[in-house]
Write a protein that holds these residues in place. Sequence first.
Motif, PDB file in Angstrom:
ATOM      1  N   LEU A 160       0.799  -1.257   0.041  1.00  0.00           N
ATOM      2  CA  LEU A 160       0.144   0.002   0.076  1.00  0.00           C
ATOM      3  C   LEU A 160       0.814   1.170   0.049  1.00  0.00           C
ATOM      4  O   LEU A 160       0.469   2.200  -0.644  1.00  0.00           O
ATOM      5  N   ASN A 161       1.923   1.082   0.728  1.00  0.00           N
ATOM      6  CA  ASN A 161       2.822   2.370   0.931  1.00  0.00           C
ATOM      7  C   ASN A 161       4.282   1.738   0.531  1.00  0.00           C
ATOM      8  O   ASN A 161       4.998   1.358   1.427  1.00  0.00           O
ATOM      9  N   PRO A 162       4.906   1.849  -0.552  1.00  0.00           N
ATOM     10  CA  PRO A 162       6.263   1.331  -0.909  1.00  0.00           C
ATOM     11  C   PRO A 162       7.233   1.943  -0.181  1.00  0.00           C
ATOM     12  O   PRO A 162       8.246   1.372   0.226  1.00  0.00           O
ATOM     13  N   VAL A 163       7.272   3.116  -0.041  1.00  0.00           N
ATOM     14  CA  VAL A 163       8.087   3.779   0.621  1.00  0.00           C
ATOM     15  C   VAL A 163       8.332   3.211   2.146  1.00  0.00           C
ATOM     16  O   VAL A 163       9.357   2.921   2.553  1.00  0.00           O
ATOM     17  N   GLN A 164       7.342   3.141   2.935  1.00  0.00           N
ATOM     18  CA  GLN A 164       7.317   2.634   4.314  1.00  0.00           C
ATOM     19  C   GLN A 164       7.880   1.132   4.199  1.00  0.00           C
ATOM     20  O   GLN A 164       8.314   0.851   5.157  1.00  0.00           O
ATOM     21  N   GLU A 165       7.266   0.270   3.363  1.00  0.00           N
ATOM     22  CA  GLU A 165       7.721  -0.948   3.057  1.00  0.00           C
ATOM     23  C   GLU A 165       8.925  -1.152   2.888  1.00  0.00           C
ATOM     24  O   GLU A 165       9.818  -2.074   3.531  1.00  0.00           O
ATOM     25  N   VAL A 166       9.706  -0.375   1.955  1.00  0.00           N
ATOM     26  CA  VAL A 166      11.111  -0.399   1.938  1.00  0.00           C
ATOM     27  C   VAL A 166      12.027  -0.063   3.132  1.00  0.00           C
ATOM     28  O   VAL A 166      12.845  -0.751   3.302  1.00  0.00           O
ATOM     29  N   ASP A 167      11.390   0.857   3.569  1.00  0.00           N
ATOM     30  CA  ASP A 167      12.204   1.436   5.006  1.00  0.00           C
ATOM     31  C   ASP A 167      12.190   0.372   5.981  1.00  0.00           C
ATOM     32  O   ASP A 167      13.056   0.202   6.645  1.00  0.00           O
ATOM     33  N   ALA A 168      10.874  -0.392   6.126  1.00  0.00           N
ATOM     34  CA  ALA A 168      10.700  -1.390   7.121  1.00  0.00           C
ATOM     35  C   ALA A 168      11.776  -2.673   6.748  1.00  0.00           C
ATOM     36  O   ALA A 168      12.462  -3.296   7.582  1.00  0.00           O
ATOM     37  N   ALA A 169      11.698  -3.006   5.340  1.00  0.00           N
ATOM     38  CA  ALA A 169      12.775  -4.026   4.945  1.00  0.00           C
ATOM     39  C   ALA A 169      14.182  -3.870   5.075  1.00  0.00           C
ATOM     40  O   ALA A 169      14.967  -4.537   5.521  1.00  0.00           O
ATOM     41  N   ILE A 170      14.471  -2.649   4.860  1.00  0.00           N
ATOM     42  CA  ILE A 170      15.735  -2.173   5.151  1.00  0.00           C
ATOM     43  C   ILE A 170      16.269  -2.321   6.812  1.00  0.00           C
ATOM     44  O   ILE A 170      17.441  -3.082   7.049  1.00  0.00           O
ATOM     45  N   LYS A 171      15.333  -2.000   7.676  1.00  0.00           N
ATOM     46  CA  LYS A 171      15.747  -2.097   8.922  1.00  0.00           C
ATOM     47  C   LYS A 171      15.600  -3.520   9.539  1.00  0.00           C
ATOM     48  O   LYS A 171      16.259  -3.765  10.453  1.00  0.00           O
ATOM     49  N   ARG A 172      14.698  -4.423   9.016  1.00  0.00           N
ATOM     50  CA  ARG A 172      14.751  -5.779   9.315  1.00  0.00           C
ATOM     51  C   ARG A 172      16.170  -6.371   8.687  1.00  0.00           C
ATOM     52  O   ARG A 172      16.595  -7.377   9.532  1.00  0.00           O
ATOM     53  N   VAL A 173      16.556  -6.159   7.627  1.00  0.00           N
ATOM     54  CA  VAL A 173      17.775  -6.631   7.182  1.00  0.00           C
ATOM     55  C   VAL A 173      19.057  -6.166   8.043  1.00  0.00           C
ATOM     56  O   VAL A 173      19.895  -6.808   8.366  1.00  0.00           O
ATOM     57  N   ASP A 174      18.940  -5.080   8.516  1.00  0.00           N
ATOM     58  CA  ASP A 174      20.188  -4.290   9.207  1.00  0.00           C
ATOM     59  C   ASP A 174      19.966  -4.831  10.618  1.00  0.00           C
ATOM     60  O   ASP A 174      21.153  -5.070  11.146  1.00  0.00           O
ATOM     61  N   ALA A 175      18.955  -5.136  11.231  1.00  0.00           N
ATOM     62  CA  ALA A 175      18.742  -5.743  12.353  1.00  0.00           C
ATOM     63  C   ALA A 175      19.029  -7.054  12.563  1.00  0.00           C
ATOM     64  O   ALA A 175      18.943  -7.960  13.469  1.00  0.00           O
ATOM     65  N   GLY A 176      19.246  -7.914  11.240  1.00  0.00           N
ATOM     66  CA  GLY A 176      19.467  -9.361  11.186  1.00  0.00           C
ATOM     67  C   GLY A 176      18.124 -10.059  11.374  1.00  0.00           C
ATOM     68  O   GLY A 176      18.134 -11.335  11.480  1.00  0.00           O
ATOM     69  N   PHE A 177      16.904  -9.550  11.199  1.00  0.00           N
ATOM     70  CA  PHE A 177      15.540 -10.395  11.582  1.00  0.00           C
ATOM     71  C   PHE A 177      15.310 -11.122  10.247  1.00  0.00           C
ATOM     72  O   PHE A 177      14.404 -11.935   9.877  1.00  0.00           O
ATOM     73  N   SER A 178      15.765 -10.544   8.833  1.00  0.00           N
ATOM     74  CA  SER A 178      15.614 -11.144   7.668  1.00  0.00           C
ATOM     75  C   SER A 178      16.857 -10.963   6.797  1.00  0.00           C
ATOM     76  O   SER A 178      17.688 -10.391   7.377  1.00  0.00           O
ATOM     77  N   THR A 179      16.743 -11.426   5.766  1.00  0.00           N
ATOM     78  CA  THR A 179      17.680 -11.353   4.711  1.00  0.00           C
ATOM     79  C   THR A 179      17.480 -10.530   3.512  1.00  0.00           C
ATOM     80  O   THR A 179      16.284 -10.562   3.276  1.00  0.00           O
ATOM     81  N   ALA A 180      18.324 -10.282   2.743  1.00  0.00           N
ATOM     82  CA  ALA A 180      17.884  -9.540   1.484  1.00  0.00           C
ATOM     83  C   ALA A 180      17.333 -10.296   0.543  1.00  0.00           C
ATOM     84  O   ALA A 180      16.244  -9.831  -0.372  1.00  0.00           O
ATOM     85  N   GLN A 181      17.479 -11.706   0.338  1.00  0.00           N
ATOM     86  CA  GLN A 181      16.944 -12.643  -0.400  1.00  0.00           C
ATOM     87  C   GLN A 181      15.484 -12.600  -0.154  1.00  0.00           C
ATOM     88  O   GLN A 181      14.661 -12.837  -0.921  1.00  0.00           O
ATOM     89  N   GLU A 182      15.228 -12.766   1.300  1.00  0.00           N
ATOM     90  CA  GLU A 182      13.832 -13.025   1.666  1.00  0.00           C
ATOM     91  C   GLU A 182      13.040 -11.890   1.311  1.00  0.00           C
ATOM     92  O   GLU A 182      11.967 -11.873   0.918  1.00  0.00           O
ATOM     93  N   GLU A 183      13.670 -10.436   1.844  1.00  0.00           N
ATOM     94  CA  GLU A 183      12.904  -9.367   1.376  1.00  0.00           C
ATOM     95  C   GLU A 183      12.699  -9.092  -0.311  1.00  0.00           C
ATOM     96  O   GLU A 183      11.664  -8.707  -0.520  1.00  0.00           O
ATOM     97  N   THR A 184      13.445  -9.524  -0.878  1.00  0.00           N
ATOM     98  CA  THR A 184      13.152  -9.331  -2.320  1.00  0.00           C
ATOM     99  C   THR A 184      12.249 -10.123  -2.920  1.00  0.00           C
ATOM    100  O   THR A 184      11.361 -10.079  -3.606  1.00  0.00           O
ATOM    101  N   ALA A 185      12.184 -11.542  -2.406  1.00  0.00           N
ATOM    102  CA  ALA A 185      11.255 -12.306  -2.873  1.00  0.00           C
ATOM    103  C   ALA A 185       9.716 -11.773  -2.292  1.00  0.00           C
ATOM    104  O   ALA A 185       8.937 -12.036  -3.015  1.00  0.00           O
TER     105      ALA A 185
END
Length: 268
Positions: free
Chosen positions: A208-233
């Motif tokens: 719904l809001n790509p900007v917020q979704e991207v920011d949240a994905a970057i924070k999850r990757v930086d914190a180690g909660f997720s990986t770049a591969q998972e977020e891209t998928a």
Amino acid sequence: MRLIEADRVCSPDGFDRLMPCTVQGYEVQSIVQGAEITAAVISAMFTVFVKSQNPSDGRPFGEMIPAEELIDNADQSSIELGPGAIIDLNPGEEVQFADPKHPNTGYDDFTNATIRLIGAGLEIPPEVMMKQFTTSYSAARGALNEFWRTCSMQRDWFTDDFCQPVYEEWFAEAVARGRIHAPGFFTDPARRKAYTACAWNGPARTNLNPVQEVDAAIKRVDAGFSTAQEETAQMTGGDYNRNIKLRMTEAKRKREVDEIGKAQTAGE
């Protein structure tokens, strides 16, 4: 091909998830909708009835309804409604109409209630079923997240029970026929598992809001909660490693184009 959920383990029989939720609701909705449309058509007809005190054999004004449009043309005593029709009644005859209260103000509420019941049985929020996100951003995002959890569960079930077994059988046949070279495939189960290991991503969910979704994905990757591969998928349905390779090629071509542009500018 018919997709079902098994009633019990190792049973070829099962039930369709759509059948118990949609059939009854669709039948009721069709009956109500047909009645509402018929009532709206009748309400839209403006028919004038003329009451006469003197008997007459003919109808002076005529019915103004073409003969081919009459439902019961053979019965001369029948009276039919029509748009803009003027009908002369016989002495002593009187027309009375029931008050149907149309258009029905509760039809929209009834339709929405039916859709909510069907959605509850299918585990689909009503906003997603009607594709109307008229509420707040938080409510719409919550509905999409709940629907995505249902889709993830169904996707895992479908890939584990159908996609992966079919892929493994195809891979085994390709190795047996020599189309794919995979040493140790038939002798080592670990290698067989490694050869056929894959991730079934599928379509990405709606943002719904790509900007917020991207920011949240970057924070999850930086914190180690997720990986770049998972977020891209999850966000695009793509592959992160493939994207990096393409980005390297794009960056190289971009530098080449920039150098050509700078050389042309210097020459001028």
